[in-house]
Design a protein around this motif. Structure first.
Motif, PDB file in Angstrom:
ATOM      1  N   MET A  65      -8.483 -13.335  20.212  1.00  0.00           N
ATOM      2  CA  MET A  65      -8.324 -13.355  20.763  1.00  0.00           C
ATOM      3  C   MET A  65      -9.087 -12.876  22.343  1.00  0.00           C
ATOM      4  SD  MET A  65      -4.520 -15.336  20.899  1.00  0.00           S
ATOM      5  CE  MET A  65      -3.218 -15.007  20.302  1.00  0.00           C
ATOM      6  N   GLY A  66      -9.533 -11.313  21.504  1.00  0.00           N
ATOM      7  CA  GLY A  66      -9.959 -10.846  22.287  1.00  0.00           C
ATOM      8  C   GLY A  66      -8.826  -9.838  22.754  1.00  0.00           C
ATOM      9  N   LEU A  67      -8.756  -9.387  22.424  1.00  0.00           N
ATOM     10  CA  LEU A  67      -7.527  -8.468  23.053  1.00  0.00           C
ATOM     11  C   LEU A  67      -7.073  -7.141  21.963  1.00  0.00           C
ATOM     12  CD1 LEU A  67      -4.709 -10.848  24.136  1.00  0.00           C
ATOM     13  CD2 LEU A  67      -6.277  -9.414  25.684  1.00  0.00           C
ATOM     14  N   ASP A  68      -6.629  -5.813  22.204  1.00  0.00           N
ATOM     15  CA  ASP A  68      -6.079  -4.967  21.571  1.00  0.00           C
ATOM     16  C   ASP A  68      -4.817  -4.675  20.724  1.00  0.00           C
ATOM     17  OD1 ASP A  68      -8.629  -4.011  21.632  1.00  0.00           O
ATOM     18  OD2 ASP A  68      -8.282  -2.567  23.243  1.00  0.00           O
ATOM     19  N   ALA A  69      -4.468  -4.836  19.400  1.00  0.00           N
ATOM     20  CA  ALA A  69      -3.239  -4.788  19.320  1.00  0.00           C
ATOM     21  C   ALA A  69      -2.696  -2.654  19.995  1.00  0.00           C
ATOM     22  CB  ALA A  69      -2.826  -4.789  17.959  1.00  0.00           C
ATOM     23  N   PRO A  70      -1.769  -2.960  20.288  1.00  0.00           N
ATOM     24  CA  PRO A  70      -0.565  -1.554  20.738  1.00  0.00           C
ATOM     25  C   PRO A  70      -1.443  -0.416  19.641  1.00  0.00           C
ATOM     26  CG  PRO A  70       0.587  -2.768  21.050  1.00  0.00           C
ATOM     27  CD  PRO A  70       0.233  -4.142  20.047  1.00  0.00           C
ATOM     28  N   LEU A  71      -1.470   0.957  19.783  1.00  0.00           N
ATOM     29  CA  LEU A  71      -1.825   1.680  18.821  1.00  0.00           C
ATOM     30  C   LEU A  71      -1.173   1.520  17.502  1.00  0.00           C
ATOM     31  CD1 LEU A  71      -3.117   4.267  18.636  1.00  0.00           C
ATOM     32  CD2 LEU A  71      -1.076   5.600  19.342  1.00  0.00           C
ATOM     33  N   ALA A  72       0.750   1.947  17.824  1.00  0.00           N
ATOM     34  CA  ALA A  72       1.073   1.532  16.536  1.00  0.00           C
ATOM     35  C   ALA A  72       0.930   0.734  15.787  1.00  0.00           C
ATOM     36  CB  ALA A  72       3.019   1.894  17.319  1.00  0.00           C
ATOM     37  N   VAL A  73       0.787  -0.575  16.513  1.00  0.00           N
ATOM     38  CA  VAL A  73       0.242  -1.818  15.348  1.00  0.00           C
ATOM     39  C   VAL A  73      -0.542  -1.452  15.128  1.00  0.00           C
ATOM     40  CG1 VAL A  73       0.346  -4.289  15.641  1.00  0.00           C
ATOM     41  CG2 VAL A  73       2.051  -3.097  16.759  1.00  0.00           C
ATOM     42  N   GLU A  74      -1.800  -0.877  15.929  1.00  0.00           N
ATOM     43  CA  GLU A  74      -2.961  -0.782  15.294  1.00  0.00           C
ATOM     44  C   GLU A  74      -2.500  -0.376  13.773  1.00  0.00           C
ATOM     45  OE1 GLU A  74      -6.120  -2.960  15.941  1.00  0.00           O
ATOM     46  OE2 GLU A  74      -7.212  -1.897  14.254  1.00  0.00           O
ATOM     47  N   LEU A  75      -2.224   1.164  14.129  1.00  0.00           N
ATOM     48  CA  LEU A  75      -2.354   2.165  13.223  1.00  0.00           C
ATOM     49  C   LEU A  75      -1.264   1.314  11.830  1.00  0.00           C
ATOM     50  CD1 LEU A  75      -3.277   4.943  12.751  1.00  0.00           C
ATOM     51  CD2 LEU A  75      -1.310   5.903  14.172  1.00  0.00           C
ATOM     52  N   GLY A  76      -0.122   1.078  12.366  1.00  0.00           N
ATOM     53  CA  GLY A  76       0.396   0.559  11.146  1.00  0.00           C
ATOM     54  C   GLY A  76      -0.314  -0.205  10.257  1.00  0.00           C
ATOM     55  N   GLU A  77      -0.908  -1.057  10.902  1.00  0.00           N
ATOM     56  CA  GLU A  77      -1.759  -2.212  10.306  1.00  0.00           C
ATOM     57  C   GLU A  77      -3.055  -1.435   9.287  1.00  0.00           C
ATOM     58  OE1 GLU A  77      -2.265  -5.516  10.451  1.00  0.00           O
ATOM     59  OE2 GLU A  77      -3.557  -6.243   9.494  1.00  0.00           O
ATOM     60  N   ARG A  78      -3.363  -0.468   9.634  1.00  0.00           N
ATOM     61  CA  ARG A  78      -4.376   0.065   8.970  1.00  0.00           C
ATOM     62  C   ARG A  78      -3.990   0.926   7.562  1.00  0.00           C
ATOM     63  NH1 ARG A  78      -9.537   3.173  12.741  1.00  0.00           N
ATOM     64  NH2 ARG A  78      -9.227   1.229  13.938  1.00  0.00           N
ATOM     65  N   LEU A  79      -2.609   1.482   8.026  1.00  0.00           N
ATOM     66  CA  LEU A  79      -1.935   2.616   7.629  1.00  0.00           C
ATOM     67  C   LEU A  79      -1.711   2.062   6.246  1.00  0.00           C
ATOM     68  CD1 LEU A  79       0.198   4.929   9.178  1.00  0.00           C
ATOM     69  CD2 LEU A  79      -2.677   5.506   7.490  1.00  0.00           C
ATOM     70  N   ARG A  80      -1.185   0.885   6.110  1.00  0.00           N
ATOM     71  CA  ARG A  80      -0.464  -0.849   4.854  1.00  0.00           C
ATOM     72  C   ARG A  80      -1.902  -0.568   3.894  1.00  0.00           C
ATOM     73  NH1 ARG A  80       1.607  -3.613   9.240  1.00  0.00           N
ATOM     74  NH2 ARG A  80       3.168  -2.510   9.804  1.00  0.00           N
ATOM     75  N   LYS A  81      -3.077  -0.939   4.850  1.00  0.00           N
ATOM     76  CA  LYS A  81      -4.167  -1.138   4.765  1.00  0.00           C
ATOM     77  C   LYS A  81      -4.894  -0.206   2.922  1.00  0.00           C
ATOM     78  CE  LYS A  81      -6.559  -4.681   6.693  1.00  0.00           C
ATOM     79  NZ  LYS A  81      -7.001  -4.423   8.063  1.00  0.00           N
ATOM     80  N   ARG A  82      -4.492   0.645   3.355  1.00  0.00           N
ATOM     81  CA  ARG A  82      -5.012   2.075   2.653  1.00  0.00           C
ATOM     82  C   ARG A  82      -3.457   2.124   1.690  1.00  0.00           C
ATOM     83  NH1 ARG A  82      -7.864   6.036   4.015  1.00  0.00           N
ATOM     84  NH2 ARG A  82      -9.733   5.751   6.131  1.00  0.00           N
ATOM     85  N   GLY A  83      -2.239   1.367   1.548  1.00  0.00           N
ATOM     86  CA  GLY A  83      -1.621   1.524   0.069  1.00  0.00           C
ATOM     87  C   GLY A  83      -0.498   1.878   1.053  1.00  0.00           C
ATOM     88  N   HIS A  84      -0.384   2.805   2.390  1.00  0.00           N
ATOM     89  CA  HIS A  84       1.150   3.448   2.703  1.00  0.00           C
ATOM     90  C   HIS A  84       2.533   1.765   2.575  1.00  0.00           C
ATOM     91  CE1 HIS A  84      -0.870   6.960   2.712  1.00  0.00           C
ATOM     92  NE2 HIS A  84      -1.570   6.587   3.396  1.00  0.00           N
ATOM     93  N   TYR A  85       3.966   2.627   2.244  1.00  0.00           N
ATOM     94  CA  TYR A  85       4.659   1.263   3.217  1.00  0.00           C
ATOM     95  C   TYR A  85       5.271   1.314   4.166  1.00  0.00           C
ATOM     96  CZ  TYR A  85       8.737  -1.228   3.843  1.00  0.00           C
ATOM     97  OH  TYR A  85       9.611  -1.913   4.590  1.00  0.00           O
ATOM     98  N   ILE A  86       4.821   1.092   5.109  1.00  0.00           N
ATOM     99  CA  ILE A  86       4.672   0.852   6.967  1.00  0.00           C
ATOM    100  C   ILE A  86       5.389  -0.335   7.037  1.00  0.00           C
ATOM    101  CG2 ILE A  86       3.975   1.252   9.388  1.00  0.00           C
ATOM    102  CD1 ILE A  86       2.610   3.695   7.715  1.00  0.00           C
ATOM    103  N   PRO A  87       6.667  -0.451   7.616  1.00  0.00           N
ATOM    104  CA  PRO A  87       8.084  -1.539   7.686  1.00  0.00           C
ATOM    105  C   PRO A  87       6.946  -2.563   9.057  1.00  0.00           C
ATOM    106  CG  PRO A  87       9.211   0.462   8.468  1.00  0.00           C
ATOM    107  CD  PRO A  87       7.637   0.509   7.425  1.00  0.00           C
ATOM    108  N   TYR A  88       7.515  -3.492   8.704  1.00  0.00           N
ATOM    109  CA  TYR A  88       7.118  -4.161  10.161  1.00  0.00           C
ATOM    110  C   TYR A  88       8.036  -4.210  11.407  1.00  0.00           C
ATOM    111  CZ  TYR A  88       3.416  -6.347   7.869  1.00  0.00           C
ATOM    112  OH  TYR A  88       2.704  -6.435   7.117  1.00  0.00           O
ATOM    113  N   GLY A  89       6.941  -4.100  12.403  1.00  0.00           N
ATOM    114  CA  GLY A  89       7.873  -4.806  13.737  1.00  0.00           C
ATOM    115  C   GLY A  89       8.083  -2.697  14.017  1.00  0.00           C
ATOM    116  N   LEU A  90       7.472  -1.811  13.762  1.00  0.00           N
ATOM    117  CA  LEU A  90       6.739  -0.931  14.838  1.00  0.00           C
ATOM    118  C   LEU A  90       6.171  -0.571  15.661  1.00  0.00           C
ATOM    119  CD1 LEU A  90       7.007   1.794  11.773  1.00  0.00           C
ATOM    120  CD2 LEU A  90       8.771   0.467  13.098  1.00  0.00           C
TER     121      LEU A  90
END
Lengths: 288, 282
Positions: B245-270
């Motif tokens: 939708m052309g919006l950015d996620a907040p930093l913590a959410v974006e970073l959580g997503e990227r770290l999950r893709k790198r194989g780290h376990y990061i809980p949702y909801g941070l």
């Protein structure tokens, strides 16, 4: 093209109860092709400083040289200078006035006495650089455009003058994230294709970290910090003391360090922070 | 969740709003069937791109705009009922983007008194309200100044005080920080947090994702409709849709997503940087 500022002093309302020393001994040098970030909270003197670079304001004392010639000298000719320096104020879309985007962008070049063909070429080039589609946007009224497109049209009007120095005051303020990143990408492209000096005035430290070669931080009419982004953003406490902050990612890394995390380097962008935190988590897991 | 969150104070029922366009045959539909119930005392952030309909929605809440279809109720009063307009505006105050367009007087305290004076309130009560409102936004010390002597953040706080002095149940903020520097933004967001603590219902229209993480509820608007609606931790699970939708996620959410893709376990909801740092450094 180069800019040299020597010990500039400017006073607003001299002799009135509101007398303010807006510039209090500012010196700086900017080289050809640099993208300079100018930061500082409201009232720190950023806008006053850039208005001296094209002679809109004259200093109480001190000198400004553009390409070696002193523009603050008595009797200096400023007409040619102002053509070479494009200054884009905050919310420049309020200055759009023509019936069509084309006429608005053409206003500057046609006042230079260029031929119709050359004006046309400049309008197309400027709209292209600003990221506006010529076919769909040129004949529309600027007032029908979205906020982001209006801003781009205003920027195109300045680019059509082919400035050697482009100064932008908060060019992304009030725009949504998509339009903001369009404008930043555009500045990166202009720098690459044109090699001109760009001075970006902004509060947005993330934009600065992404784009600037060097950053000057102003406070109370003085330059308090200057240098490449990595140097300036290693001074988090001083920046906070001036009402400014770090790029978001750098602020987060500082918070992690405060809690004892060992993180290498000085990541300033999200991409860099992602790599640094990935390494940190791996080394943490590897430990017994 | 806010302590008072049981009663609906703003009810938006299948709202449609259209603007007439010059030289075009049909109108343009800015709001296309939005229904929302906003609970008393809650803090709702409405986010969306330029042109998504979020400001039009805000202006429909306090009857600056009236629905073309559907209905809006504030504390039980229907906005399209002309006789209710003053009841509605006393209950739902509005703060706009540009502080320079909202200040009417040459002295800060006169500006804050403007609203209550027009409600016909007794002078000593006005004095009390003005002092309390200026105190609430931390501008009491500047009460004798002229607004043009103030910074953008200070002006915006005076504008907020002018609304607070009317003692509204709800305040709708339409991008109140868009024209402010980081310090001004932080000042205004702090005031919002305090008004929320006092139990005033807040609706914040913004493009700054980071300003939404402290809300009870986030509503994301896209093309005149509600695209996502829920508490921050739930809404930010849809990072892909938010980006589309052309919006950015907040930093913590974006970073959580990227770290999950790198194989780290990061809980949702941070969703806040503080939460993410606490998790990473645990």
């Amino acid at each position: 093209m180069s800019i040299r500022v020597e010990d500039l002093v400017y006073v607003y309302g001299e002799g009135t109860p509101y007398e303010t020393r807006a510039l209090d001994g500012v010196s700086m040098e900017i080289e050809d092709g640099e993208l300079i970030g100018l930061a500082g909270h409201t009232g720190s003197g950023k806008s006053t400083l850039v208005q001296h670079l094209n002679g809109i304001l004259r200093p109480k004392s001190g000198r400004v040289f553009v390409d070696g010639s002193e523009i603050t000298a008595r009797g200096a000719k400023l007409t040619g200078l102002r053509r070479r320096i494009g200054l884009l104020f905050q919310y420049p879309e309020y200055q759009l006035f023509e019936e069509t985007v084309y006429k608005d962008v053409a206003f500057g070049p046609s006042n230079l006495g260029l031929s119709e063909a050359e004006t046309d070429q400049r309008v197309r080039e400027a709209m292209f650089l600003a990221g506006l589609d010529f076919e769909s946007a040129a004949q529309r009224s600027p007032f029908e455009l979205s906020g982001g497109q209006k801003r781009k049209a205003a920027i195109a009007g300045v680019l059509a003058m082919r400035p050697d120095i482009l100064i932008l005051d908060e060019p992304t303020a009030g725009l949504d994230p998509k339009s903001q990143s369009d404008i930043l990408r555009m500045l990166g492209n202009i720098r690459k294709s044109r090699g001109i000096i760009i001075i970006l005035i902004s509060h947005n430290m993330d934009d600065m970290a992404r784009l600037a070669d060097r950053i000057f931080v102003m406070e109370k009419g003085r330059i308090e910090l200057s240098g490449p982004p990595e140097d300036v953003f290693s001074r988090g406490a001083e920046l906070r003391g001036m009402g400014l902050g770090l790029p978001e990612a750098a602020g987060m890394i500082d918070m992690m360090r405060d809690r004892g995390a060992e993180i290498e380097g000085r990541p300033l962008t999200l991409d860099a922070a992602e790599l640094a935190i990935d390494r940190y988590l791996r080394s943490k897991r590897a430990r017994p | 969740m806010a302590k008072h969150a049981e009663r609906t104070i703003i009810r938006i029922e299948d709202l449609v709003f259209e603007y007439a366009r010059d030289g075009e045959p049909g109108p343009s539909r800015a709001i296309d069937g939005v229904s929302l119930d906003i609970q008393a005392g809650s803090f709702t952030a409405v986010i969306g791109r330029n042109g998504s309909g979020k400001s039009t929605l805000a202006r429909n809440i306090n009857a600056l705009l009236l629905p073309c279809g559907g209905a809006v109720y504030v504390d039980g009063f229907k906005t399209s009922d002309a006789a209710s307009i003053w009841e509605i505006r006393q209950r739902a105050g509005m703060v706009f983007q540009n502080p320079d367009n909202q200040l009417v007087s040459a002295i800060v305290e006169d500006d804050v008194a403007f609203g209550p004076e027009n409600l016909g309130i007794a002078p000593d009560e006005i004095r009390r309200r003005v002092d309390a409102a200026l105190g609430a936004v931390d501008m009491y010390g500047e009460r004798k100044k002229s607004p043009h002597m103030l910074s953008g953040g200070q002006k915006q706080r005076v504008a907020i005080a002018g609304v607070v002095a009317m003692r509204p149940k709800c305040i709708i903020f339409d991008e109140p920080t868009a024209m402010l520097d980081p310090q001004g933004r932080a000042e205004v967001m702090k005031i919002l947090g305090e008004l929320h603590d006092e139990g005033i219902t807040l609706v914040l229209i913004t493009h700054f994702m980071e300003e939404t993480v402290g809300a009870d509820r986030i509503v994301i608007m896209d093309a005149g409709r509600v695209a996502l609606d829920g508490p921050p931790a739930e809404v930010f699970r849809h990072v892909g849709e938010i980006r589309a939708m052309g919006l950015d996620a907040p930093l913590a959410v974006e970073l959580g997503e990227r770290l999950r893709k790198r194989g780290h376990y990061i809980p949702y909801g941070l969703v806040t940087v503080e939460e993410m740092v606490a998790y990473l450094c645990r």
